[in-house]
Motif scaffolding. Sequence first.
Motif, short mmCIF file in Angstrom:
data_model
loop_
_atom_site.label_atom_id
_atom_site.label_comp_id
_atom_site.label_asym_id
_atom_site.label_seq_id
_atom_site.Cartn_x
_atom_site.Cartn_y
_atom_site.Cartn_z
N ASP A 1 45.36 26.43 34.64
CA ASP A 1 45.12 27.81 34.23
C ASP A 1 44.10 28.45 35.15
O ASP A 1 43.23 27.78 35.69
CB ASP A 1 44.59 27.87 32.79
CG ASP A 1 45.71 27.76 31.77
OD1 ASP A 1 46.86 28.06 32.13
OD2 ASP A 1 45.44 27.35 30.63
N ALA A 2 44.23 29.77 35.33
CA ALA A 2 43.30 30.52 36.17
C ALA A 2 43.17 31.93 35.65
O ALA A 2 44.02 32.41 34.88
CB ALA A 2 43.79 30.52 37.62
N ILE A 3 42.11 32.59 36.06
CA ILE A 3 41.94 34.02 35.80
C ILE A 3 42.60 34.79 36.94
O ILE A 3 42.36 34.48 38.11
CB ILE A 3 40.46 34.41 35.70
CG1 ILE A 3 39.71 33.53 34.69
CG2 ILE A 3 40.31 35.89 35.34
CD1 ILE A 3 40.16 33.66 33.27
N LEU A 4 43.43 35.77 36.62
CA LEU A 4 43.94 36.68 37.64
C LEU A 4 42.88 37.75 37.86
O LEU A 4 42.67 38.63 37.01
CB LEU A 4 45.26 37.32 37.20
CG LEU A 4 45.80 38.43 38.11
CD1 LEU A 4 46.07 37.91 39.52
CD2 LEU A 4 47.04 39.07 37.51
N CYS A 5 42.18 37.67 38.99
CA CYS A 5 41.12 38.62 39.33
C CYS A 5 41.69 39.67 40.26
O CYS A 5 42.33 39.32 41.27
CB CYS A 5 39.95 37.89 39.97
SG CYS A 5 39.22 36.64 38.88
N VAL A 6 41.47 40.93 39.94
CA VAL A 6 42.08 42.05 40.67
C VAL A 6 40.99 43.04 41.07
O VAL A 6 40.17 43.43 40.22
CB VAL A 6 43.13 42.77 39.79
CG1 VAL A 6 43.74 43.94 40.55
CG2 VAL A 6 44.21 41.79 39.33
N ASP A 7 41.00 43.45 42.33
CA ASP A 7 40.06 44.47 42.79
C ASP A 7 40.82 45.57 43.52
O ASP A 7 41.58 45.30 44.46
CB ASP A 7 39.00 43.88 43.72
CG ASP A 7 37.97 44.92 44.13
OD1 ASP A 7 37.20 45.36 43.26
OD2 ASP A 7 37.95 45.31 45.31
N ILE A 8 40.63 46.82 43.09
CA ILE A 8 41.30 47.97 43.68
C ILE A 8 40.42 48.52 44.79
O ILE A 8 39.32 49.01 44.54
CB ILE A 8 41.57 49.07 42.64
CG1 ILE A 8 42.38 48.51 41.48
CG2 ILE A 8 42.27 50.26 43.29
CD1 ILE A 8 42.39 49.42 40.28
N GLY A 9 40.91 48.43 46.03
CA GLY A 9 40.17 48.97 47.16
C GLY A 9 40.67 50.35 47.55
O GLY A 9 41.53 50.94 46.88
#
Length: 420
Positions: free
Chosen positions: A3-11
């Motif tokens: 399992d993992a966290i889906l980390c998202v960053d909007i540039g």
Amino acid sequence: MKDAILCVDIGTSSLKAALMPDLPKSIAYARAVFSEKDSSKLAREWPSALKKAVEELKQKAPDTGIEAVCISGNGPTVVSSDGLTLLWSQSATDSVSDKNSLWIPRLDAFRKLHSHHWYETDKVFGAPEYLIYRLTGNAVTILPEERFKEIYWTEEQLKSEGFSDAEIKKLPPFVKPGALAGKITKEAAEETGLLEGTLVFCGAPDFVVALIGTDTLDTGALCDRSGSSEGLNLCTPVPLKAPNVRVMPSIIPGMWNASVIIPDTGSRFAKFKEKVEESLNQKITHKNLVAQLTDAASPENPQVLTEEQKKEGLAIIHDVTHQLWAALNILKKASEEAKLPQPKSITVTGGQALNEIWTQIKCDALCIPFVVTECVDAELAGDNILARISLGYYDSIEEAAFALVKKSHVYTPAMPADRR
């Protein structure tokens, strides 16, 4: 299955995403470049960009499940509920007298530039909050820490600038970083490829999660956050007072962040890179271009630049490093005057951190060690930390950062500052 966290960053120009386990390094990374050239329509592309990133991550890590999603992004970008966008970097006129808020001038600029949409929309968001809204249907505004209210807005500030009660209601309520925003809806699951019901957590503004993801959270910690612009950020126990230093609260109560911003270091080099690619009629990586400029070309990367191009590129490198040197000395002088300890190293974040020659050039010019972490995209590391605290893995930001932010490499200057 892991399992993992889906980390998202909007540039500004792309969406970055990574599957982050309870470890300092990601399992898989993806970047979806925005194709929309009209910045006013940019937010409408974010869900499809997320879908592309999710598809790539699934291909790279098919045996990894997504435990939750956490989203951060640039700001102060203003987005209406139908996705009309006023990007943080877009020039726009406002008539605001408030000198404390970063957001009210952008809100005022949006309502002047897009008056019809402003009055028709029921909600107005920041960048990460808009994508959170699209995924969950819930409207929030992420407030990094209580002291940020005047930097965002208060009802009193808004009313003094002529915002009506109806306009103020368009702004969603404040929530803390790491707050549970909701779950992926059926419609969002179909649109992005994510699993319906997956938890979605609030990240924070990109510069805040970058400071978390570099562990720039205690006195004397210093980070170089590079991208289109660049900023040296120093953590202090008291607000520094000095010309050209922007002081903001830290996400850690009682601490502060002093920064010196250089607005165009990355964009200047990017424009030069585009010129070179146009003349060569082929793509060249940032890493290979720096190698060409510094006579570090190799059989795998033969010299293709003209002397004139080398001269132009080296001039940009020298100018950028001088600006960084000046920024560091501004912060060091302000720290000395405040009787605070001097920073002993700089943690560097962003794609440039993967360029060994470029990082060593900075290290030598500033005469201070440069630290690269296991996850160079500190925004994603910061998202992972916030989500895992909310899921109960850690009790505090400091504890999680200590566990999840680890050094990958340390660059040492050719000549330490005390030898010059």
